[in-house]
Structure formats: structure tokens, C-alpha cells
Design an enzyme around this catalytic site. Structure first.
Site, PDB file in Angstrom:
ATOM      1  N   GLY A 266      78.907  -1.663 -23.865  1.00  0.00           N
ATOM      2  CA  GLY A 266      78.937  -0.244 -24.198  1.00  0.00           C
ATOM      3  C   GLY A 266      79.271  -0.055 -25.668  1.00  0.00           C
ATOM      4  O   GLY A 266      78.999  -0.915 -26.513  1.00  0.00           O
ATOM      5  N   ARG A 267      79.892   1.079 -25.996  1.00  0.00           N
ATOM      6  CA  ARG A 267      80.194   1.377 -27.392  1.00  0.00           C
ATOM      7  C   ARG A 267      81.071   0.299 -28.018  1.00  0.00           C
ATOM      8  O   ARG A 267      80.818  -0.166 -29.136  1.00  0.00           O
ATOM      9  CB  ARG A 267      80.904   2.734 -27.497  1.00  0.00           C
ATOM     10  N   ILE A 268      82.142  -0.078 -27.310  1.00  0.00           N
ATOM     11  CA  ILE A 268      83.075  -1.056 -27.874  1.00  0.00           C
ATOM     12  C   ILE A 268      82.426  -2.434 -27.939  1.00  0.00           C
ATOM     13  O   ILE A 268      82.586  -3.167 -28.923  1.00  0.00           O
ATOM     14  CB  ILE A 268      84.378  -1.089 -27.054  1.00  0.00           C
TER      15      ILE A 268
ATOM     16  N   ALA B 133      89.479  -4.885 -20.878  1.00  0.00           N
ATOM     17  CA  ALA B 133      88.821  -3.905 -20.014  1.00  0.00           C
ATOM     18  C   ALA B 133      89.889  -3.110 -19.256  1.00  0.00           C
ATOM     19  O   ALA B 133      90.396  -2.107 -19.755  1.00  0.00           O
ATOM     20  CB  ALA B 133      87.865  -4.617 -19.066  1.00  0.00           C
ATOM     21  N   ARG B 134      90.205  -3.548 -18.084  1.00  0.00           N
ATOM     22  CA  ARG B 134      91.267  -2.972 -17.265  1.00  0.00           C
ATOM     23  C   ARG B 134      91.846  -4.099 -16.421  1.00  0.00           C
ATOM     24  O   ARG B 134      91.153  -5.059 -16.070  1.00  0.00           O
ATOM     25  CB  ARG B 134      90.744  -1.858 -16.338  1.00  0.00           C
TER      26      ARG B 134
ATOM     27  N   GLU C 205      99.963  -3.130 -14.120  1.00  0.00           N
ATOM     28  CA  GLU C 205     100.766  -2.935 -15.333  1.00  0.00           C
ATOM     29  C   GLU C 205     101.598  -1.658 -15.212  1.00  0.00           C
ATOM     30  O   GLU C 205     101.188  -0.713 -14.532  1.00  0.00           O
ATOM     31  CB  GLU C 205      99.871  -2.890 -16.574  1.00  0.00           C
TER      32      GLU C 205
ATOM     33  N   HIS D  12      98.812  -3.499 -23.631  1.00  0.00           N
ATOM     34  CA  HIS D  12      97.789  -2.453 -23.593  1.00  0.00           C
ATOM     35  C   HIS D  12      97.788  -1.661 -24.907  1.00  0.00           C
ATOM     36  O   HIS D  12      97.977  -0.434 -24.920  1.00  0.00           O
ATOM     37  CB  HIS D  12      98.028  -1.523 -22.407  1.00  0.00           C
TER      38      HIS D  12
END
Length: 373
Positions: A190-192, A275-276, A305, A323
Site C-alpha cells: 500500500g502507501r507505506i 503491520a499489526r 500489546e 509501536h
């Protein structure tokens, strides 16, 4: 492959009257309903939001759970709130939404929104905005830092130095993996991911390959001959020297990298997760690292987290950060301003008003049911 275009007006406190200087309720002469912040932001953002109408924010950075919200809202005028500004830390589910029956807009200070129950929002007619684009370049910078840190074992070396374990330079001390000329695999373009891909190609002479559901059209690349190569996920994992995860989290990406896929990577490879938490099976990753299968890992997100799996904390070859991929002064302020202005603009849109600022970035499928005007 487009480059990011910043909104300078979101970077600092407004110095001239804002296009949102009057809320819809103020314009109609009705008392303004409060807006709530789930965490404190920056003083200038607080001041601007307070200038728009009643504002409530917590006194500290403590994570608010359902019991905390229940105590706060029970019998309180705050339960009349129509706007809520959230961060990825808080769970926004049906139980919380039931405590806020007048809520109309949620503005999330993040790109991701897996902490928000979008189905519950849709059932209640609540629109949800988020803050894409504005953190793209800062996060891509940090992703490159994670690749370098994991490859060269910077975290472990720094800990040994602080502990007094470094006594002399040695030819075989602190050996890591090279980044220049290596193969970078990006999962999630994606964008990142696209912003990250520019950095290693131009700065480190790396070959970039990527995986996502659909390949990007080469015609959209600045130099199609040097465009990153799309590969199936399993082939990318087998052939990359360094892998970076940038995919959204959801049922389809839960434990996308399980133990089998982790062990399919090169023994000399590194893994970076921005990511997550939950995209990687953290417990399995700790086992793989303990077995010496990967050269290193760098994690900015974790399952459950802020808790981190204890087995990961025992692994020297993993660099752990809290994070913080978007945590530059300019970008976090820009995110806060964007979330705050989108909250007010969203409320105006839900009331049939308009604003002259940048368009609200609604979460796909979570736009207001009644368009502005």
C-alpha cells in the site's frame, strides 16, 4: 507508486480563523454536544477543539477500558457526546457504543482501525474516519531502520555494551547480515509499502519484491524497468533476505506468518513487523529465533500489546520497539490535527454542513449515510 503530498495546514496550530470556526450546533444557536478524546493529544489541538465546543479528555495516558467509560458516562452529560477521537489502543465495540447513544462520528488517529467494530458502528449510523497518507513517509523511514537494526543486531549489541559485556574489538564480534545488494521482500504494497520500496532501491542498491492480493501496474512506476517484482507470498518468503510486513490486520491476515512460514524463510533472513500484532504468531517466532533459524527480527507491534510475549523478551536477536513507527514530532502532531479536524468536519457533514478544509478520509464503507449538503 505515487509520492505523498502533505497537508501543511495540518502540521501546526492554525494561525487564522479555521474554516470550522463554528460547529453546526453553534451556527443554529443550539447548545453544542461534547466531544470526547480517548487519550490526551497536544495542547494546541486541545485548545482548538475546545474552541469548537465542549471537550472532555482524560488527565493521563492510561488506557481506558469499558468499566472506566461506564463510570465516566453513567448519568453524565458526556453521554450526549456526538464525536469521539480514538487511537489504536482502545477497543471501540458495541458495549462502548451503547454507552454513547448519540454518537455520530469516530475519528481515529491512525491508519489502521481494527480496534473499531465497524459493523456495530454501521448498525448505529456512526461514521468512522482515519488518518492515512500523513504518516506514510515517517513510517517508511522507521521500517528501513527496523530492517537495518534486525540485520546488524543493533539492539543486542547496544544491550551488551550497556551491560558492560563489551571489553574489546574482535574480528568475529557482533557479526550481522548485509543490507546493501540484498533482496527486500515487502508484504503489503500500500502507501507505506510503496514509500518503503523507494528507499532501499535508491539508497542501498537492494532488489525489491513484494506480495499483495493484486500486482501493481508497472505503468504506474517511475521506472518500470526497476519496478518491484510481485511474487506469491510463499515464494517471497523463501527468496527474500529481509522481509517487512505492512499488511492490514483482519481475519484473513491473522497469523499470516505462522511457524511453518517462518521456518520457510532463509536461515539468514530477518523479519520486521510494522503491520499489526497478530499478523505474526509471536510465540512461534520466539521458538524459531530460539532454534537459530532466523538471523534476527524487529517488531514494532505485538499480539495483546502493550503486553509482549515473555518468550520474545528472552530472545537477544529481536529488536523490540513500542509501536512507535509514526512517532516523529511533526507526524504525530499532523495526525492529531488531522483527526481533530476530521472529527469536527465529520460532525458538520452529518448535520448537512460543509467545511473548506481537506476532504475527510472516511474508512471504506464507514462514510456518513447522509452526504454533506
Amino acid at each position: 507508486w505515487p509520492t505523498w503530498s502533505a497537508h501543511p495546514e495540518l502540521m501546526t496550530s492554525p494561525t487564522e480563523p479555521s474554516p470550522l470556526s463554528a460547529s453546526a450546533s453553534q451556527a443554529s444557536g443550539q447548545p453544542a454536544s461534547p466531544v470526547l478524546l480517548s487519550q490526551p493529544l497536544f495542547d494546541e489541538v486541545h485548545d482548538w477543539l475546545a474552541s469548537q465546543g465542549p471537550l472532555w479528555r482524560p488527565a493521563g495516558d492510561t488506557i481506558w477500558h469499558l468499566d472506566d467509560w461506564t463510570r465516566l458516562l453513567a448519568g453524565s452529560p458526556l453521554a450526549q457526546a456526538q464525536g469521539l477521537l480514538t487511537t489504536p489502543t482502545e477497543r471501540v465495540d458495541a458495549d462502548l457504543l451503547d454507552l454513547l447513544p448519540h454518537l455520530r462520528v469516530i475519528s481515529q488517529m491512525a491508519v489502521g482501525y481494527n480496534n473499531i467494530d465497524l459493523q456495530a458502528c454501521a448498525e448505529r449510523g456512526i461514521a468512522v474516519a482515519h488518518t492515512p497518507d500523513i504518516l506514510t513517509e515517517t513510517t517508511a523511514d522507521f521500517a528501513m531502520a527496523m530492517v537495518l537494526g534486525a540485520a546488524r543486531g543493533i539492539g543486542a549489541a547496544e544491550r551488551q555494551l550497556r551491560a558492560g559485556a563489551w571489553t574489546q574489538w574482535a574480528p568475529t564480534g557482533f557479526l550481522g547480515q548485509d543490507v546493501h545488494g540484498a533482496i527486500l521482500g515487502i508484504v503489503g504494497m500500500g502507501r507505506i509499502g510503496q514509500a518503503l520500496a523507494r528507499r532501499p532501491q535508491l539508497g542501498f542498491g537492494m532488489r525489491v519484491q513484494y506480495h499483495q492480493r493484486n500486482p501493481l501496474p508497472a505503468s504506474g512506476m517511475p521506472d518500470p524497468a526497476q519496478a518491484p517484482v510481485w511474487l506469491p507470498l510463499d515464494e517471497l518468503l523463501r527468496t527474500s533476505d529481509h522481509v517487512v510486513l505492512l499488511v492490514p490486520y483482519g481475519p484473513g491476515t491473522h497469523h499470516l506468518l505462522d511457524e511453518s512460514r517462518l521456518r520457510s524463510m532463509k536461515p539468514t533472513a530477518t523479519l520486521s513487523n510494522l503491520a499489526r500484532g497478530g499478523v505474526v504468531d509471536d510465540e512461534a517466532l520466539a521458538r524459531v529465533l530460539a532454534d537459530g533459524h532466523l538471523a534476527g527480527a524487529a517488531l514494532d507491534v505485538f499480539e495483546g500489546e502493550p503486553q509482549v510475549h515473555p518468550a520474545l523478551l528472552q530472545q537477544e536477536r529481536v529488536m523490540l520497539t513500542p509501536h512507535m513507527a509514526s512517532a516523529s514530532h511533526a507526524t504525530r502532531r499532523a495526525m492529531a490535527w488531522m483527526a481533530a479536524r476530521q472529527l469536527q468536519a465529520g460532525l458538520m457533514a452529518m448535520s448537512g454542513g460543509t467545511s473548506d478544509g481537506p476532504p475527510v478520509r472516511w474508512v471504506p464503507g464507514a462514510q456518513p449515510k447522509r452526504p454533506a449538503g
